[in-house]
Design an enzyme around this catalytic site. Structure first.
Site: not given
Ligand code: PMP
Length: 376
Positions: A71, A333, A202
């Site tokens: 993110t 999310c 990530s």
């Molecule tokens: N991009 C994608 C495609 C994801 O699947 C995710 C996690 N759901 C993220 C970004 C965000 O990752 P993080 O949890 O490390 O912030």
């Protein structure tokens, strides 16, 4: 309970935990401090982790910027490029992304849009992929940055990123890809893909800890760093790209996870494909005309299956199954809102509401998946 929501997050790999523990206990030095052993040990540990991640991604160590997760990496790259070049470049007002991106990409672009950037949200096909010809046409307008997800977190389709990267390289334009869902599942080597200037990933999707990720910022040339405005100003860590005391324990954990992912890459891909084939055959045999698959059969993330239980509300089904199997209705999310990815791929609301996502892990066995024989 069997855990099949591995695109939301993964279990910490036991070797990762072992590697992290000393840095949560006796090795508590700050890698930005100097001379004494605790600081030097922390610095050394971060250096090794950086090398492990660079080896997995196929880039130089000094192109790895540790962040708090994908993110942050997405926010940093999209906002940072616009802020830096917005002041010096003529084509600063135009940027491109797709309608099927992760919210951290889409919302970053919306933020810029509200402040005057002209953003094109490319339409996607029924598997949520962008149209290469349409995107190539857009390059005539010299977008300042284009951001396209590599592997979609909800439906699993891969965009043709190596092909797109070549087009961006030829046109000498900035290209970013959110590769969060494909790390350890799709082989690539960034030095062979110079058109990808920025990449996000990530830690917790590959058996690493949560709260750590990477923004890859490829250099312009061997010695010239690509400039962007940092999201976090301060002490100048990470080559001034991202300030803040480094989370050494998390960085060390991510490094170990990257090393394991690199070592077992081909074997894990083969295992995920085998498990996926087994599960699809089992579901088709057991549930026949009660289900329909959303995911494509090729050019996809191995181990991610998006499907619908016809006439069954996904939330109710997931709740009922939750004591036995952990699944998701789309992505972690956006689970409270109807999925923008599936909607942009043309699924009517009714079909979105009966979609579930199963995401496998190479460490499970076929017999674990036999739980689906009990669903009638
Ligand atoms: N991009 C994608 C495609 C994801 O699947 C995710 C996690 N759901 C993220 C970004 C965000 O990752 P993080 O949890 O490390 O912030």
């Amino acid at each position: 309970m069997i855990y099949l929501d591995n695109s939301a997050t993964t279990k910490l790999h036991p070797e990762v935990l072992e590697t992290m523990l000393p840095y949560l206990k006796e090795e508590y030095g700050n890698p930005s401090s100097k001379f004494y052993l605790l600081a030097e040990n922390a610095k050394k540990a971060v250096k090794i982790a950086r090398e492990q991640v660079a080896l997995l991604l196929g880039c130089d160590d000094d192109e790895i910027v540790f962040t708090s997760g994908a993110t942050e990496s997405n926010n940093m790259i999209i906002k940072g490029v616009q802020d830096y070049y917005g002041r010096i470049s003529e084509n600063s007002n135009y940027m491109i992304t797709s309608q099927a991106e992760h919210p951290s990409v889409l919302e970053s672009f919306r933020y810029l849009e509200e402040r005057g950037t002209n953003v094109k949200y490319l339409e996607v096909d029924s598997f949520a992929r962008v149209n290469v010809n349409e995107l190539t046409e857009e390059l005539k307008h010299q977008p300042l940055l284009t951001s396209i997800i590599w592997g979609n977190n909800e439906i699993g389709s891969l965009n043709p990123i190596p092909d797109l990267a070549q087009r961006f390289e030829k046109n000498n334009l900035f290209f970013h890809t959110d590769a969060t869902q494909i790390i350890g599942k799709v082989p690539f080597y960034l030095k062979d893909l110079p058109g990808i200037r920025f990449l996000s990933m990530s830690g917790h999707k590959i058996g690493g800890p949560k709260g750590i990720g990477v923004a890859v910022i490829r250099k312009q040339s061997k010695e010239i760093y690509t400039k962007l405005t940092p999201l976090l100003h301060g002490g100048g860590q990470e080559n001034d790209y991202r300030s803040g005391t480094l989370a050494v324990h998390n960085i060390v954990g991510l490094g170990k996870a990257a090393e394991i992912a690199h070592k077992h890459l081909n074997e894990n891909i083969a295992k995920l494909k085998e498990l996926e084939e087994y599960l699809i055959a089992l579901l088709s045999e057991n549930l026949g005309n009660k289900i329909t698959f959303n995911s494509d059969t090729e050019n996809k993330i191995p181990g991610l299956i998006s499907l619908q239980f016809i006439g069954v509300n996904n939330e109710l089904l997931l709740k009922k199954l939750s004591p036995f199997v952990a699944l998701s209705s789309g992505s972690a999310c956006s689970s409270s809102k109807p999925s923008h990815v599936l909607t942009s791929a043309g699924l009517p609301l009714e079909e979105v509401r009966q979609t579930i996502r199963i995401t496998l892990n190479p460490n499970i066995s076929k017999s674990d998946l036999d739980i689906f024989r009990n669903i009638k």
